[in-house]
Design a protein around this motif. Structure first.
Motif, PDB file in Angstrom:
ATOM      1  N   ALA A  79       0.837  -1.209   0.000  1.00 27.94           N
ATOM      2  CA  ALA A  79       0.000   0.000   0.000  1.00 27.94           C
ATOM      3  C   ALA A  79       0.871   1.257   0.000  1.00 27.94           C
ATOM      4  CB  ALA A  79      -0.919   0.000   1.216  1.00 27.94           C
ATOM      5  N   SER A  80       1.967   1.229   0.728  1.00 29.01           N
ATOM      6  CA  SER A  80       2.871   2.391   0.797  1.00 29.01           C
ATOM      7  C   SER A  80       3.536   2.646  -0.549  1.00 29.01           C
ATOM      8  CB  SER A  80       3.939   2.156   1.879  1.00 29.01           C
ATOM      9  OG  SER A  80       3.348   1.993   3.147  1.00 29.01           O
ATOM     10  N   VAL A  81       3.960   1.581  -1.223  1.00 24.86           N
ATOM     11  CA  VAL A  81       4.579   1.727  -2.545  1.00 24.86           C
ATOM     12  C   VAL A  81       3.574   2.286  -3.549  1.00 24.86           C
ATOM     13  CG1 VAL A  81       5.568   0.471  -4.492  1.00 24.86           C
ATOM     14  CG2 VAL A  81       6.303  -0.067  -2.172  1.00 24.86           C
ATOM     15  N   VAL A  82       2.343   1.766  -3.519  1.00 21.93           N
ATOM     16  CA  VAL A  82       1.301   2.244  -4.435  1.00 21.93           C
ATOM     17  C   VAL A  82       1.018   3.728  -4.194  1.00 21.93           C
ATOM     18  CG1 VAL A  82      -1.162   2.078  -5.001  1.00 21.93           C
ATOM     19  CG2 VAL A  82       0.209   0.005  -4.776  1.00 21.93           C
ATOM     20  N   LEU A  83       0.936   4.136  -2.913  1.00 25.57           N
ATOM     21  CA  LEU A  83       0.695   5.548  -2.601  1.00 25.57           C
ATOM     22  C   LEU A  83       1.818   6.422  -3.150  1.00 25.57           C
ATOM     23  CD1 LEU A  83      -0.991   7.706  -1.072  1.00 25.57           C
ATOM     24  CD2 LEU A  83       0.528   7.337   0.874  1.00 25.57           C
ATOM     25  N   SER A  84       3.063   5.991  -2.976  1.00 25.33           N
ATOM     26  CA  SER A  84       4.197   6.775  -3.479  1.00 25.33           C
ATOM     27  C   SER A  84       4.149   6.913  -4.993  1.00 25.33           C
ATOM     28  CB  SER A  84       5.517   6.117  -3.069  1.00 25.33           C
ATOM     29  OG  SER A  84       5.857   6.453  -1.758  1.00 25.33           O
ATOM     30  N   LEU A  85       3.839   5.826  -5.683  1.00 28.59           N
ATOM     31  CA  LEU A  85       3.777   5.880  -7.139  1.00 28.59           C
ATOM     32  C   LEU A  85       2.667   6.807  -7.625  1.00 28.59           C
ATOM     33  CD1 LEU A  85       4.379   2.109  -7.999  1.00 28.59           C
ATOM     34  CD2 LEU A  85       6.004   4.011  -8.198  1.00 28.59           C
ATOM     35  N   ILE A  86       1.517   6.735  -6.952  1.00 24.10           N
ATOM     36  CA  ILE A  86       0.400   7.631  -7.310  1.00 24.10           C
ATOM     37  C   ILE A  86       0.804   9.081  -7.087  1.00 24.10           C
ATOM     38  CG2 ILE A  86      -1.915   8.374  -6.624  1.00 24.10           C
ATOM     39  CD1 ILE A  86      -2.576   5.445  -6.056  1.00 24.10           C
ATOM     40  N   ALA A  87       1.484   9.350  -5.960  1.00 20.52           N
ATOM     41  CA  ALA A  87       1.907  10.713  -5.646  1.00 20.52           C
ATOM     42  C   ALA A  87       2.937  11.231  -6.646  1.00 20.52           C
ATOM     43  CB  ALA A  87       2.469  10.769  -4.225  1.00 20.52           C
ATOM     44  N   TRP A  88       3.893  10.374  -7.027  1.00 23.37           N
ATOM     45  CA  TRP A  88       4.892  10.770  -8.019  1.00 23.37           C
ATOM     46  C   TRP A  88       4.221  11.113  -9.350  1.00 23.37           C
ATOM     47  CZ3 TRP A  88       9.841  12.080  -7.706  1.00 23.37           C
ATOM     48  CH2 TRP A  88      10.561  11.697  -6.573  1.00 23.37           C
ATOM     49  N   PRO A 102      -6.649   8.340  -2.597  1.00 25.78           N
ATOM     50  CA  PRO A 102      -5.706   7.291  -2.176  1.00 25.78           C
ATOM     51  C   PRO A 102      -5.094   7.546  -0.811  1.00 25.78           C
ATOM     52  CG  PRO A 102      -5.331   7.865  -4.473  1.00 25.78           C
ATOM     53  CD  PRO A 102      -6.308   8.858  -3.936  1.00 25.78           C
ATOM     54  N   LEU A 103      -4.793   8.803  -0.507  1.00 29.32           N
ATOM     55  CA  LEU A 103      -4.209   9.120   0.795  1.00 29.32           C
ATOM     56  C   LEU A 103      -5.210   8.852   1.915  1.00 29.32           C
ATOM     57  CD1 LEU A 103      -1.897  10.225   2.501  1.00 29.32           C
ATOM     58  CD2 LEU A 103      -2.800  12.530   2.107  1.00 29.32           C
ATOM     59  N   GLY A 104      -6.485   9.201   1.687  1.00 32.29           N
ATOM     60  CA  GLY A 104      -7.517   8.921   2.691  1.00 32.29           C
ATOM     61  C   GLY A 104      -7.641   7.433   2.968  1.00 32.29           C
ATOM     62  N   LEU A 105      -7.641   6.629   1.899  1.00 33.47           N
ATOM     63  CA  LEU A 105      -7.719   5.173   2.067  1.00 33.47           C
ATOM     64  C   LEU A 105      -6.472   4.635   2.762  1.00 33.47           C
ATOM     65  CD1 LEU A 105      -9.154   4.207  -1.443  1.00 33.47           C
ATOM     66  CD2 LEU A 105     -10.393   4.267   0.733  1.00 33.47           C
ATOM     67  N   TYR A 106      -5.329   5.207   2.427  1.00 26.15           N
ATOM     68  CA  TYR A 106      -4.059   4.768   3.035  1.00 26.15           C
ATOM     69  C   TYR A 106      -4.053   5.058   4.537  1.00 26.15           C
ATOM     70  CZ  TYR A 106       0.961   4.494   3.938  1.00 26.15           C
ATOM     71  OH  TYR A 106       2.196   4.174   4.447  1.00 26.15           O
ATOM     72  N   LEU A 107      -4.520   6.245   4.927  1.00 20.38           N
ATOM     73  CA  LEU A 107      -4.547   6.598   6.348  1.00 20.38           C
ATOM     74  C   LEU A 107      -5.528   5.703   7.110  1.00 20.38           C
ATOM     75  CD1 LEU A 107      -4.404  10.511   6.210  1.00 20.38           C
ATOM     76  CD2 LEU A 107      -2.551   8.893   6.626  1.00 20.38           C
ATOM     77  N   ALA A 108      -6.666   5.379   6.485  1.00 26.36           N
ATOM     78  CA  ALA A 108      -7.617   4.458   7.124  1.00 26.36           C
ATOM     79  C   ALA A 108      -6.976   3.077   7.300  1.00 26.36           C
ATOM     80  CB  ALA A 108      -8.883   4.349   6.280  1.00 26.36           C
ATOM     81  N   SER A 130       2.792  -0.345  17.590  1.00 23.57           N
ATOM     82  CA  SER A 130       2.296  -0.197  16.212  1.00 23.57           C
ATOM     83  C   SER A 130       1.227   0.879  16.122  1.00 23.57           C
ATOM     84  CB  SER A 130       1.743  -1.530  15.688  1.00 23.57           C
ATOM     85  OG  SER A 130       2.758  -2.481  15.566  1.00 23.57           O
ATOM     86  N   PHE A 131       0.326   0.884  17.089  1.00 25.79           N
ATOM     87  CA  PHE A 131      -0.753   1.878  17.089  1.00 25.79           C
ATOM     88  C   PHE A 131      -0.180   3.283  17.206  1.00 25.79           C
ATOM     89  CE2 PHE A 131      -3.978   4.411  19.385  1.00 25.79           C
ATOM     90  CZ  PHE A 131      -4.986   4.355  18.436  1.00 25.79           C
ATOM     91  N   ILE A 132       0.782   3.445  18.098  1.00 25.95           N
ATOM     92  CA  ILE A 132       1.393   4.761  18.309  1.00 25.95           C
ATOM     93  C   ILE A 132       2.136   5.200  17.057  1.00 25.95           C
ATOM     94  CG2 ILE A 132       3.120   6.041  19.642  1.00 25.95           C
ATOM     95  CD1 ILE A 132       2.419   4.156  21.999  1.00 25.95           C
ATOM     96  N   PHE A 133       2.932   4.287  16.478  1.00 23.69           N
ATOM     97  CA  PHE A 133       3.718   4.635  15.303  1.00 23.69           C
ATOM     98  C   PHE A 133       2.849   4.910  14.079  1.00 23.69           C
ATOM     99  CE2 PHE A 133       7.501   2.148  17.165  1.00 23.69           C
ATOM    100  CZ  PHE A 133       7.971   3.291  17.789  1.00 23.69           C
ATOM    101  N   CYS A 134       1.631   4.386  14.055  1.00 23.79           N
ATOM    102  CA  CYS A 134       0.721   4.659  12.932  1.00 23.79           C
ATOM    103  C   CYS A 134      -0.075   5.937  13.136  1.00 23.79           C
ATOM    104  CB  CYS A 134      -0.232   3.491  12.712  1.00 23.79           C
ATOM    105  SG  CYS A 134       0.552   2.074  11.937  1.00 23.79           S
ATOM    106  N   MET A 135      -0.519   6.183  14.347  1.00 25.18           N
ATOM    107  CA  MET A 135      -1.349   7.357  14.600  1.00 25.18           C
ATOM    108  C   MET A 135      -0.555   8.656  14.503  1.00 25.18           C
ATOM    109  SD  MET A 135      -4.364   6.425  14.779  1.00 25.18           S
ATOM    110  CE  MET A 135      -4.920   8.099  15.052  1.00 25.18           C
ATOM    111  N   VAL A 136       0.679   8.640  14.991  1.00 25.79           N
ATOM    112  CA  VAL A 136       1.469   9.875  14.960  1.00 25.79           C
ATOM    113  C   VAL A 136       1.733  10.335  13.527  1.00 25.79           C
ATOM    114  CG1 VAL A 136       3.698  10.898  15.532  1.00 25.79           C
ATOM    115  CG2 VAL A 136       2.481   9.540  17.248  1.00 25.79           C
ATOM    116  N   PRO A 137       2.260   9.466  12.626  1.00 24.47           N
ATOM    117  CA  PRO A 137       2.441   9.935  11.240  1.00 24.47           C
ATOM    118  C   PRO A 137       1.126  10.271  10.541  1.00 24.47           C
ATOM    119  CG  PRO A 137       3.727   7.946  11.626  1.00 24.47           C
ATOM    120  CD  PRO A 137       2.805   8.105  12.791  1.00 24.47           C
TER     121      PRO A 137
END
Length: 371
Positions: A79-88, A102-108, A130-137
């Motif tokens: 999912a992270s790679v797909v988001l980066s490619l879409i953003a590029w 895509p960013l909204g779906l990625y954050l969810a 994991s929860f902390i490291f995901c919520m902060v970014p």
């Protein structure tokens, strides 16, 4: 009343500021997504390698937990790679709005990923990292509208608390820690958004001072006033270009879509008249001062602008039908500022002759000079 206005501004609900703020936020998020996506994917790969490297080193239950984690690492990595490619791709094509969904779906997905992995860790007495490291970014790195951030954080913290403490009594100290975490993450997220509002306002002021319209990139009325004397005494075609049924586009698709169509329109006109004076005159009207040598050359450029606009509009997938443009013009020589203003008035009158008749056409007349 003032309290209500301040609250709406804090929550990002004041529609007056939404246009340039949304554009600014979208550009920041697209830029962040380009790099952050690959960085997160690299972290997931390292976690995945670690999970496989220690396979068989733990007891059966721990190995099962590592296997479940490995699946989530792989999914989130992809999912992270797909988001980066879409953003590029979106950044390269100058369509940063394509990153919003895509960013909204990625954050969810990031929130679900954090909740699930931390829940699995809590079953074995591990801290909810994991929860902390995901919520902060998710809430503090990417820029979210305050209302969306508050909703996302609230739902995430409630879901995680309920899942992690299912069947247990509610310990006051634990609840306090969770809500303190919610407050810190949400406060930083709202602060980030307000910082972006200030950046967008500053950028808008700089663009205005530079004489450029912030949406279309064309010269604005300020530039027109400064450049106006340079067109006096020259043989010119003065064209007033207008989008047909632009209000209907805004009413049907929303103002964000209207901005995209207006950008496609202005880009088409600029492509056809690259060396001439192109200005955003007001709303969806563009004013062009062209030094074409003949009427045929000028009309050929008008048709080129229509073609370029149609091609630009085709890239906007949500539009069900292609919008059209109408053009009114005058041609001749203005020897004074008053005569040049009269040429603009003639072009404007010609435009409305088109609008009252067959839209999408071109009508013009020779300027006869002062009466």
């Amino acid at each position: 009343m003032r309290v209500s206005e301040n609250l709406r501004r804090m929550l990002g609900l004041d529609m007056q500021a939404q246009g340039h703020v949304q554009s600014y936020v979208q550009r920041i998020n697209a830029s962040l997504a380009k790099h952050a996506g690959f960085a997160v994917a690299l972290v997931q790969v390292l976690l995945l390698v670690n999970a496989f490297a220690h396979k068989g080193s733990y007891d059966l239950m721990t190995n099962r937990m590592n296997r479940n984690h490995a699946i989530t690492y792989l999914v989130f990595c992809l999912a992270s790679v797909v988001l980066s490619l879409i953003a590029w791709r979106a950044t390269k094509r100058n369509r940063v709005h394509d990153v919003v969904v895509p960013l909204g779906l990625y954050l969810a997905l990031a929130v679900v990923y954090g909740i699930y992995n931390s829940w699995m860790d809590s079953l074995y007495g591990e801290p909810p990292l994991s929860f902390i490291f995901c919520m902060v970014p998710s809430s503090c790195v990417f820029v979210l509208p305050p209302l969306a951030s508050i909703s996302l954080n609230t739902c995430a913290f409630i879901a995680f608390y309920a899942l992690s403490h299912f069947g247990e009594s509610f310990a006051p100290n634990t609840i306090l820690h969770y809500w303190l975490g919610w407050f810190i993450v949400t406060f930083v997220s709202v602060l980030r958004y307000q910082e972006c509002r200030g950046g967008a306002r500053h950028e808008s002021e700089l663009l205005d001072a530079s004489g450029l319209d912030e949406l279309t990139g064309l010269r604005n009325r300020r530039s027109l006033r400064a450049d106006f004397p340079s067109f006096v005494g020259r043989q010119l075609f003065v064209a007033m270009c207008d989008l047909d049924d632009f209000k209907g586009i805004n009413d049907t698709y929303g103002h964000a879509m209207g901005d995209l169509v207006l950008k496609a329109f202005s880009d088409g006109v600029r492509q056809a008249f690259p060396d001439d004076g192109c200005y955003r005159y007001g709303g969806d009207e563009l004013l062009v001062f062209s030094a074409c040598q003949s009427r045929d050359e000028f009309l050929g450029r008008v048709e080129r602008a229509r073609t370029a606009f149609a091609q630009n509009a085709e890239a906007i997938r949500e539009l069900r039908s292609g919008p059209t443009m109408s053009v009114g013009y005058s041609c001749g020589r203005a020897d004074t500022g008053e005569e040049l203003r009269a040429m603009v008035h003639v072009a404007d009158s010609s435009l409305y002759k088109v609008k009252r008749g067959q839209k999408g056409g071109t009508v013009g007349e020779q300027f006869q000079g002062a009466a």
